[in-house]
Design a protein around this motif. Sequence first.
Motif, PDB file in Angstrom:
ATOM      1  N   ALA A 114       0.771  -1.566  -0.186  1.00  0.00           N
ATOM      2  CA  ALA A 114       0.153   0.371   0.147  1.00  0.00           C
ATOM      3  C   ALA A 114       0.752   0.856  -0.159  1.00  0.00           C
ATOM      4  CB  ALA A 114      -1.045   0.273   1.155  1.00  0.00           C
ATOM      5  N   ALA A 115       1.795   0.669   0.254  1.00  0.00           N
ATOM      6  CA  ALA A 115       3.015   2.125   0.736  1.00  0.00           C
ATOM      7  C   ALA A 115       3.541   2.549  -0.484  1.00  0.00           C
ATOM      8  CB  ALA A 115       3.948   2.445   1.820  1.00  0.00           C
ATOM      9  N   ALA A 116       3.784   1.619  -1.192  1.00  0.00           N
ATOM     10  CA  ALA A 116       4.212   1.786  -2.304  1.00  0.00           C
ATOM     11  C   ALA A 116       3.922   2.230  -3.751  1.00  0.00           C
ATOM     12  CB  ALA A 116       5.196   0.062  -2.473  1.00  0.00           C
ATOM     13  N   GLU A 117       2.460   1.776  -3.200  1.00  0.00           N
ATOM     14  CA  GLU A 117       1.478   2.351  -4.471  1.00  0.00           C
ATOM     15  C   GLU A 117       0.564   3.966  -3.424  1.00  0.00           C
ATOM     16  OE1 GLU A 117      -2.080  -0.604  -3.639  1.00  0.00           O
ATOM     17  OE2 GLU A 117      -0.078  -1.925  -5.281  1.00  0.00           O
ATOM     18  N   ASN A 118       1.661   4.764  -2.788  1.00  0.00           N
ATOM     19  CA  ASN A 118       1.169   5.656  -2.338  1.00  0.00           C
ATOM     20  C   ASN A 118      -0.298   5.536  -1.729  1.00  0.00           C
ATOM     21  OD1 ASN A 118       2.566   8.242  -1.851  1.00  0.00           O
ATOM     22  ND2 ASN A 118       1.701   9.394  -3.414  1.00  0.00           N
ATOM     23  N   ARG A 119      -0.724   4.778  -1.301  1.00  0.00           N
ATOM     24  CA  ARG A 119      -1.437   5.090  -0.409  1.00  0.00           C
ATOM     25  C   ARG A 119      -1.461   5.158   0.812  1.00  0.00           C
ATOM     26  NH1 ARG A 119      -4.242   0.060  -0.562  1.00  0.00           N
ATOM     27  NH2 ARG A 119      -3.154  -0.829  -1.718  1.00  0.00           N
ATOM     28  N   LEU A 120      -0.730   5.710   1.303  1.00  0.00           N
ATOM     29  CA  LEU A 120      -0.335   6.157   2.079  1.00  0.00           C
ATOM     30  C   LEU A 120      -1.451   6.380   3.623  1.00  0.00           C
ATOM     31  CD1 LEU A 120       3.055   8.409   1.807  1.00  0.00           C
ATOM     32  CD2 LEU A 120       2.544   6.428   1.901  1.00  0.00           C
ATOM     33  N   ASP A 121      -2.514   6.673   3.712  1.00  0.00           N
ATOM     34  CA  ASP A 121      -3.019   6.383   4.280  1.00  0.00           C
ATOM     35  C   ASP A 121      -3.607   5.104   5.255  1.00  0.00           C
ATOM     36  OD1 ASP A 121      -3.364   9.192   4.931  1.00  0.00           O
ATOM     37  OD2 ASP A 121      -5.004   9.899   3.709  1.00  0.00           O
ATOM     38  N   GLY A 122      -4.311   4.471   3.915  1.00  0.00           N
ATOM     39  CA  GLY A 122      -4.453   3.201   4.363  1.00  0.00           C
ATOM     40  C   GLY A 122      -2.936   1.992   4.819  1.00  0.00           C
ATOM     41  N   ALA A 123      -2.590   2.557   4.549  1.00  0.00           N
ATOM     42  CA  ALA A 123      -1.208   1.445   4.994  1.00  0.00           C
ATOM     43  C   ALA A 123      -1.169   2.074   6.347  1.00  0.00           C
ATOM     44  CB  ALA A 123       0.705   2.480   4.583  1.00  0.00           C
ATOM     45  N   LEU A 124      -1.099   3.378   6.919  1.00  0.00           N
ATOM     46  CA  LEU A 124      -1.531   3.588   8.307  1.00  0.00           C
ATOM     47  C   LEU A 124      -2.272   3.291   8.922  1.00  0.00           C
ATOM     48  CD1 LEU A 124      -0.238   7.861   8.505  1.00  0.00           C
ATOM     49  CD2 LEU A 124       1.356   5.613   9.606  1.00  0.00           C
ATOM     50  N   ALA A 125      -3.732   2.940   8.436  1.00  0.00           N
ATOM     51  CA  ALA A 125      -4.834   2.448   8.446  1.00  0.00           C
ATOM     52  C   ALA A 125      -4.228   0.591   8.734  1.00  0.00           C
ATOM     53  CB  ALA A 125      -6.073   2.193   8.139  1.00  0.00           C
ATOM     54  N   ALA A 126      -4.153  -0.031   7.864  1.00  0.00           N
ATOM     55  CA  ALA A 126      -3.425  -2.017   8.159  1.00  0.00           C
ATOM     56  C   ALA A 126      -2.350  -1.455   8.879  1.00  0.00           C
ATOM     57  CB  ALA A 126      -3.371  -2.072   6.884  1.00  0.00           C
ATOM     58  N   LEU A 127      -1.345  -0.583   9.530  1.00  0.00           N
ATOM     59  CA  LEU A 127      -0.009  -0.254  10.220  1.00  0.00           C
ATOM     60  C   LEU A 127      -1.142  -0.847  11.913  1.00  0.00           C
ATOM     61  CD1 LEU A 127       2.880  -0.967  10.300  1.00  0.00           C
ATOM     62  CD2 LEU A 127       2.944   1.237  10.260  1.00  0.00           C
ATOM     63  N   ASP A 128      -1.842   0.452  11.754  1.00  0.00           N
ATOM     64  CA  ASP A 128      -2.464  -0.413  13.292  1.00  0.00           C
ATOM     65  C   ASP A 128      -2.933  -1.475  13.615  1.00  0.00           C
ATOM     66  OD1 ASP A 128      -1.676   3.251  13.543  1.00  0.00           O
ATOM     67  OD2 ASP A 128      -3.848   3.685  12.842  1.00  0.00           O
ATOM     68  N   ALA A 129      -4.051  -1.783  12.937  1.00  0.00           N
ATOM     69  CA  ALA A 129      -4.715  -3.115  12.670  1.00  0.00           C
ATOM     70  C   ALA A 129      -3.762  -4.113  12.737  1.00  0.00           C
ATOM     71  CB  ALA A 129      -5.475  -3.380  11.480  1.00  0.00           C
ATOM     72  N   LEU A 130      -2.603  -3.935  12.135  1.00  0.00           N
ATOM     73  CA  LEU A 130      -1.335  -5.257  12.452  1.00  0.00           C
ATOM     74  C   LEU A 130      -0.676  -4.712  13.539  1.00  0.00           C
ATOM     75  CD1 LEU A 130       0.498  -7.401  11.200  1.00  0.00           C
ATOM     76  CD2 LEU A 130       1.946  -5.527  10.198  1.00  0.00           C
ATOM     77  N   GLU A 131      -0.558  -3.671  14.592  1.00  0.00           N
ATOM     78  CA  GLU A 131       0.043  -4.338  15.533  1.00  0.00           C
ATOM     79  C   GLU A 131      -1.213  -3.994  17.224  1.00  0.00           C
ATOM     80  OE1 GLU A 131       3.078  -0.167  14.918  1.00  0.00           O
ATOM     81  OE2 GLU A 131       1.072   0.406  15.190  1.00  0.00           O
ATOM     82  N   ASN A 132      -2.378  -3.639  16.312  1.00  0.00           N
ATOM     83  CA  ASN A 132      -3.330  -4.667  17.657  1.00  0.00           C
ATOM     84  C   ASN A 132      -3.524  -5.603  17.502  1.00  0.00           C
ATOM     85  OD1 ASN A 132      -4.085  -1.563  18.066  1.00  0.00           O
ATOM     86  ND2 ASN A 132      -5.940  -1.908  16.779  1.00  0.00           N
ATOM     87  N   ASP A 133      -3.067  -6.573  16.069  1.00  0.00           N
ATOM     88  CA  ASP A 133      -3.206  -7.395  16.338  1.00  0.00           C
ATOM     89  C   ASP A 133      -1.943  -8.501  16.479  1.00  0.00           C
ATOM     90  OD1 ASP A 133      -5.826  -7.539  14.983  1.00  0.00           O
ATOM     91  OD2 ASP A 133      -5.538  -8.113  13.216  1.00  0.00           O
ATOM     92  N   LEU A 134      -0.536  -7.961  16.429  1.00  0.00           N
ATOM     93  CA  LEU A 134       0.280  -8.572  17.225  1.00  0.00           C
ATOM     94  C   LEU A 134       0.267  -8.660  18.430  1.00  0.00           C
ATOM     95  CD1 LEU A 134       3.285  -9.779  16.671  1.00  0.00           C
ATOM     96  CD2 LEU A 134       3.430  -6.780  16.619  1.00  0.00           C
ATOM     97  N   GLU A 135      -0.564  -7.255  19.072  1.00  0.00           N
ATOM     98  CA  GLU A 135      -0.180  -7.453  20.784  1.00  0.00           C
ATOM     99  C   GLU A 135      -1.654  -8.491  21.370  1.00  0.00           C
ATOM    100  OE1 GLU A 135      -1.509  -3.182  21.973  1.00  0.00           O
ATOM    101  OE2 GLU A 135       0.242  -1.959  20.537  1.00  0.00           O
ATOM    102  N   ALA A 136      -2.885  -8.217  20.505  1.00  0.00           N
ATOM    103  CA  ALA A 136      -3.306  -9.426  21.067  1.00  0.00           C
ATOM    104  C   ALA A 136      -2.835 -10.923  20.405  1.00  0.00           C
ATOM    105  CB  ALA A 136      -4.419  -9.802  20.065  1.00  0.00           C
ATOM    106  N   ALA A 137      -1.639 -10.998  19.244  1.00  0.00           N
ATOM    107  CA  ALA A 137      -1.551 -12.373  19.669  1.00  0.00           C
ATOM    108  C   ALA A 137      -0.431 -12.278  21.100  1.00  0.00           C
ATOM    109  CB  ALA A 137      -0.612 -12.882  18.395  1.00  0.00           C
ATOM    110  N   ALA A 138       0.188 -11.727  20.962  1.00  0.00           N
ATOM    111  CA  ALA A 138       1.245 -11.329  22.331  1.00  0.00           C
ATOM    112  C   ALA A 138       0.621 -11.723  23.119  1.00  0.00           C
ATOM    113  CB  ALA A 138       2.250 -10.197  21.868  1.00  0.00           C
ATOM    114  N   ALA A 139      -0.562 -11.029  23.575  1.00  0.00           N
ATOM    115  CA  ALA A 139      -1.600 -10.895  25.278  1.00  0.00           C
ATOM    116  C   ALA A 139      -2.001 -12.751  25.182  1.00  0.00           C
ATOM    117  CB  ALA A 139      -2.043  -9.953  24.993  1.00  0.00           C
ATOM    118  N   GLY A 140      -2.134 -12.843  24.171  1.00  0.00           N
ATOM    119  CA  GLY A 140      -2.702 -14.884  23.885  1.00  0.00           C
ATOM    120  C   GLY A 140      -0.951 -16.021  23.850  1.00  0.00           C
ATOM    121  N   GLY A 141       0.108 -15.340  24.157  1.00  0.00           N
ATOM    122  CA  GLY A 141       0.783 -16.601  23.915  1.00  0.00           C
ATOM    123  C   GLY A 141       1.340 -16.993  23.046  1.00  0.00           C
ATOM    124  N   LEU A 142       0.223 -16.512  21.887  1.00  0.00           N
ATOM    125  CA  LEU A 142       0.559 -17.208  20.119  1.00  0.00           C
ATOM    126  C   LEU A 142       2.310 -16.575  19.984  1.00  0.00           C
ATOM    127  CD1 LEU A 142      -2.367 -16.729  18.358  1.00  0.00           C
ATOM    128  CD2 LEU A 142      -1.201 -18.947  19.610  1.00  0.00           C
TER     129      LEU A 142
END
Length: 168
Positions: A45-73
């Motif tokens: 998304a960033a390479a396609e210059n869809r930077l707002d979309g890239a940030l939104a996807a990054l936010d969701a990814l970080e939330n899921d990473l935190e959930a996975a870490a909290a769940g022991g995954l």
Amino acid sequence: MLAAILAAAALVAGAFFASAGLRGSDSDEATLQGLQIRVLNVSQAAAENRLDGALAALDALENDLEAAAAGGLVSASRYRGIEAALSSVRAEITRHIEAQAAAASAAKATAVAAETPTTDASATQSQPVPPQPESPAAAPAPESAPQGPGLPEAAKDSRGRTKGTGKP
């Protein structure tokens, strides 16, 4: 340039996800693969210059990473490494968005300056001029017959006289 920086950051994040040396029983392999695919989506998304979309996807990814870490995954050490790589990606995207905003602002200021008149005379021209009431056009004065030196003597003598009967 942004695409190269983001690709490098994605490779760093990918190294944390897919490295055979780091893979072990401390993290769920399916979870890591899913997160790695999402990192690639962010960088695309960033390479396609869809930077707002890239940030939104990054936010969701970080939330899921935190959930996975909290769940022991995902182990704490792997979580910290992935989080650092994602922070680097976020910083690059944010810098690029700010640079684009500054360039757009400068271009807008240049365009406004080019359109703005620089003299006071043009400022008064931009104000509407009240319509003037139309006055009826004056009819031209009829030309009077020339008198004086312009007429031949015979014509001057005949002024005021009428022709009599039988006179030529």
